[in-house]
Structures are given as structure tokens and as C-alpha cells.
Design an enzyme around this catalytic site. Structure first.
Site, short mmCIF file in Angstrom:
data_model
loop_
_atom_site.label_atom_id
_atom_site.label_comp_id
_atom_site.label_asym_id
_atom_site.label_seq_id
_atom_site.Cartn_x
_atom_site.Cartn_y
_atom_site.Cartn_z
CG ASP A 95 -8.13 8.88 -2.18
OD1 ASP A 95 -7.66 7.93 -2.82
OD2 ASP A 95 -9.31 9.28 -2.31
CD GLU A 244 5.21 -6.56 -1.06
OE1 GLU A 244 6.03 -7.41 -1.44
OE2 GLU A 244 5.12 -5.41 -1.59
#
Ligand code: NOJ
Ligand code: CA
Length: 528
Positions: A95, A244
């Protein structure tokens, strides 16, 4: 393209397996349970956060992106877990929580020291509004204003979640680079990708405008729903940030060994699919959770599936989810009989399924006595909802995994951090391993059957969605028929075939032109 053919299994580390008798699950515990996951047949684990954290939001408040919290173990434990998982052919997603840090993160501790600190601009600081209160009307997901005044410097900082979770300023390229570096830290260690927390919230309106009211909000509803989120969600800048991050993943990707991004995004489907264009491999499709489970009818589910399918281009790979650590348990929403039908749906739709730990046992919502409530979302808003704690709390879906009938269900040797579900002596892994017709066995069979090329890759086509039956074709070879009612139903088939799996796990047989479905039965038919 391993991520197109895998099943993702979400582990909530606090609740999977405790290895050191403190009542809290940990990385070593997960490692010990890898054989279970391998046997279940899932291909990928997603681990909810195990970073160093004060645990105000149980790990979603990160104090160090590059270390493991002692409660969960050490970096060495993580490396061992990853190595062993890879050895078993399992992928591991971790995560990533890029929207906010803990207020104890060194970046924030620095940022708050003075208005001209070099890290000031890493977070979102604003002068008080004209009346001296918060800079605008934005509300936190966990109740109350999304702004907290910092006495010392006389400015407010933004937090879409707890005051202990200040939002990072994603407009600042240094912040983006710092998160990219944290990603590289884990990619170098070998993780296969990230589930990115609240991806659709990263960018905020550069003008910090007030959000307009939501006409549907009533006193007692969560504070966050007071407004329409025109300025705190899905802002145009988000896509560049996603692009990005994708580039960082691509630095480490090789053909067949892609590092992937799964994005947590709660948006209507036509807005969700834009995240594919930005480079997110799997923007979580929560439509079954948000619109399907509350209105569990064939017509509605077919509508959702068709709407989603029609929005995808040939380059977008679908995905489906029925539960996670923020949502009430599947079995409590539908009951076990229909939870089996829902499992058959999830594993036979086109696209990568994500499964929440414990749903394979039809684990219901836990019963949490008021003095054992842990979730800040419940504790902070308990006085604001007529239904009390449970309507907002997420503890019920985070109870410990019941493994067997030994004390504390084999989860721990001491009282766990959240109570076990009361039925754990009869609803646990060991019992269901022995029962040839348990939902656990069904889930195993479904995951195995999914490997059939027709189910993995074949196009989806609705066959029928009325009269209590939802049936669809997958490619030329498979028809899935789900009975949403507790009555018998019949369906005319396009051609003869063979039932290869029933949710009741008691028949595999040839079928002629008419398929009979028993109450709450779903079947997969291989067409001949
Ligand atoms: C979404 C996570 O799934 C939830 O558990 C958490 O509280 C918030 N993001 C804040 O990080
Ligand atoms: Ca432990």
C-alpha cells in the site's frame, strides 16, 4: 501481463495472523500463512500498510515510508516474506499512502516549526479565513473541518482525513520526488507494485474555493457529504501525478515482469476510466460495492457490467471488487447463499478480481462492543449519526481471521486487538477445509476454473437479466447463470452443454436445452 491473469487477495496485516502473542497480526504471521494463500490459488497479495506509524488510522498515517512498524516486524521480516512469496509464485503489492503522512513524520514536524521552514511548502498551509476560522468550507472524511489551526505559526493545515494525517502538497515537485524515492526503495526490494491510497484526492483546487452544498445532505449524515466535491476530488492535475508515478514503475518493469499500480478511486465509471489513460494499470472499479450490492438484482448488475464494459477501450483491462477494509462484509450485505452467487460473479466476469481476506469463509461483520471500538472514523463521528457507532465504523470488517478451533481461533494466543466473530468455533478455515461444500471450497474451485482461457480472456455478453436470473456468455465456450432468488428458476440455453461448477458444489452434469437452477444457485456451463 501477469496482472491481467491474477487474482488479488487483500490482507489486512493487523488481522491475518499474530506470530508473537501481542494480539496483533504481523508480517511473520503472514509469511507463515503463505501456503494457505497458495492453496487458495490467488496469485497476488496486497498488504495494507505496515509502515512505521502512530496508528491513529491503523497505518494509513505513515511516519516513515521506508521502514516497518515494530508492531508488524522488521524490514528483514518483510524481505523474508517477499522472498518466500516469490518462491511460491505469489506477487506482492504494498500500500502506498502518498496523499498524507502522519503528523509525526519528520517532514511535518519540520514543516510546522515556522512559516519559512524549507519544508513548510511540503504541506498545505493557509491563513485563517476572513472571520478568523478555517480558510474554506472543506470537510474531512472522518468528520469536522478538513483544517486544523497550528497555534504556534497561526496558520491552518489541510487534512482530508484525521488532523493527525496532514495532506502533502502535491503541487510541490520536491514532494512528488520524495514519494517517488519511497516507491523506488520498495521497488528495489522487489515489490511487484502498489495499491495507491486515495489516488483521486492527490490534487486540490489551486484556488481553494468553497465547495457547493449537497442538497441531499441531512443532519446526521457524515460531514464529508455536506458538499459536492468539485474542488477536493479528481482535479485535472491528478492525471499528471499518476503519469509520473507510472514512469517510476516503468523504470523497474521488464516484459512479463511489470510493476503495477492499482488505484483507490471512488468515482463514477465515466470518470474512473480516465485513470487508465493516465497510466494506472488497474483503477479500482468499486461499482459492485457502491451500486451493485445495495441493489442486488439481475437488471441492476447487468446494467453496471454493461456500462463499465462499454467505457473500456481495447487497451484497458477491467477489474472488479466486492469488499475491502473500508466496507461492510459481503456476507452481511447479501447473506451467505447470495455471497456464493456474488463470488461466482466476481470470478467469472472479465477482468482481474480483488478478494478481501475472510470473505472466502463468508465472514460476517464483527460485533464490536462500544468499549472495544478502535476505528477513528467511528469514534469521531459517533455523536453525529443517528444510527450510532456502527454506521460509520470499519472495525466490523477488520476482525481477526479465524483459522481453527484452538483458543483465539489460531489467530493469536492472547485476546486479539478486535474481538473474533462469535461464530469462530464453527466458521473457520479448518472447518471449511474439511467440508466439501463450504464457501471456501467454492472460492478455490472458482479461482481454479478461472484459468480457462474463455473465462480469463473471452469477451463478455449479457444473455439474460430478468426474472431473477442473470446470465452471461464468456467467449464462445462458457455461460454463467446466476439465480438471485430463493426460488427455483429455469433458463433456455443457446445450446447444450455441461454444468462444470455449481455454487452448491454438488453437481457436474450434462444439460440439455433447459437449465434448471435451484434457489440461490449459480452455475458455470461449458457449452458444447
Ligand atoms: C483509504 C483507506 O482505504 C482507508 O482505510 C484510510 O482510512 C483512508 N484512505 C485514509 O488513508
Ligand atoms: Ca503480533
Amino acid at each position: 501481463m501477469w496482472w491481467k491473469h491474477t487474482v488479488i487477495y487483500q490482507v489486512y496485516p493487523r488481522s491475518f495472523q499474530d506470530s508473537n502473542a501481542d494480539g496483533i497480526g504481523d508480517l511473520e504471521g503472514i509469511r507463515q500463512r503463505l501456503p494457505y494463500l497458495k492453496d487458495l490459488g490467488v496469485g497476488t497479495l496486497w498488504l495494507s500498510p505496515f509502515y512505521k506509524s502512530p496508528m491513529k488510522d491503523f497505518g494509513y498515517d505513515v511516519a516513515d515510508y521506508c521502514d516497518v512498524d515494530p508492531v508488524f516486524g522488521t524490514l528483514e521480516d518483510f524481505d523474508r516474506l517477499l522472498k518466500e512469496a516469490h518462491g511460491l509464485g505469489l506477487r506482492v503489492l504494498i500500500d502506498l499512502v502518498p496523499n498524507h503522512t502522519s503528523d509525526q513524520h519528520p517532514w511535518f514536524l519540520e514543516s510546522r516549526t515556522s512559516r519559512d521552514n524549507p519544508k513548510r511548502n511540503w504541506y498545505i498551509w493557509k491563513d485563517p479565513g476572513p472571520e478568523g476560522g478555517p480558510p474554506n468550507n472543506w470537510q474531512s472524511f472522518f468528520g469536522g473541518p478538513a483544517w486544523t489551526l497550528d497555534q504556534r505559526t497561526g496558520q491552518y493545515y489541510l487534512h482530508l482525513f484525521l488532523p493527525e494525517q496532514p495532506d502533502l502538497n502535491w503541487q510541490n515537485p520536491e514532494v512528488r520526488e520524495a514519494i517517488h524515492e519511497a516507491m523506488r526503495f520498495w521497488l528495489r526490494r522487489g515489490v511487484d507494485g502498489f495499491r495507491v491510497d486515495v489516488l483521486w484526492l492527490l490534487a486540490k483546487d489551486p484556488l481553494f474555493r468553497d465547495e457547493p452544498g449537497n442538497p441531499e445532505w441531512r443532519p446526521g449524515h457524515p460531514d464529508r457529504l455536506r458538499h459536492q466535491h468539485l474542488f477536493t476530488e479528481d482535479q485535472p492535475e491528478t492525471y499528471a501525478y499518476v503519469r509520473e508515478m507510472r514512469q517510476v514503475l516503468d523504470e523497474f518493469s521488464e516484459p512479463g515482469q511489470e510493476r503495477v499500480m492499482v488505484g483507490e478511486i471512488y468515482l463514477p465509471l465515466h470518470r474512473l476510466v480516465r485513470y487508465y489513460r493516465a497510466g494506472c494499470h488497474l483503477p479500482f472499479n468499486f461499482s459492485l460495492i457502491t451500486e451493485g450490492l445495495p441493489d442486488w438484482r439481475p437488471e441492476n448488475i447487468a446494467r453496471i457490467v454493461e456500462a463499465y464494459e462499454s467505457l473500456l477501450t481495447p487497451w484497458d483491462w477491467p477489474n472488479w471488487v466486492l469488499g475491502n477494509h473500508d466496507q461492510p462484509r459481503l456476507a452481511s450485505r447479501l447473506g451467505e447463499a447470495q455471497a456464493r452467487v456474488a463470488a461466482m460473479l466476481l470470478f467469472t466476469l472479465r477482468g482481474t478480481p480483488t478478494w478481501y481476506y475472510g470473505d472466502e469463509l463468508a465472514l460476517p461483520n464483527g460485533e464490536i462492543p462500544p468499549d472495544r471500538i478502535q476505528d477513528p472514523a467511528a469514534l469521531r463521528q459517533k455523536d453525529r449519526t443517528p444510527a450510532g457507532y456502527h454506521s460509520l465504523g470499519r472495525d466490523p470488517e477488520r476482525t481477526p481471521m479465524p483459522w481453527d478451533a484452538s483458543p483465539y481461533a489460531g489467530f493469536s494466543t492472547v485476546e486479539p486487538w478486535l474481538p473474533l466473530n462469535p461464530d469462530w468455533p464453527v466458521r473457520n478455515v479448518a472447518v471449511q477445509e474439511r467440508d466439501p461444500q463450504s464457501i471456501l471450497q467454492l472460492v478455490k474451485r472458482l479461482i481454479a476454473l478461472r484459468q480457462e482461457p474463455g473465462l480469463l480472456l473471452g469477451p463478455y455478453r449479457t444473455y439474460r437479466a430478468r426474472g431473477g436470473i442473470y446470465a452471461y456468455l464468456r467467449g464462445e465456450g462458457f455461460l454463467v447463470a446466476l439465480n438471485f432468488t430463493d426460488r427455483e428458476r429455469a433458463l433456455e440455453l443457446p445450446q447444450k452443454g455441461r454444468v462444470v461448477l455449481s455454487t452448491h458444489l454438488d453437481r457436474e452434469e450434462a444439460v440439455g436445452e433447459t437449465l434448471r437452477l435451484r434457489p440461490d444457485e449459480g452455475v458455470v456451463v461449458r457449452l458444447s
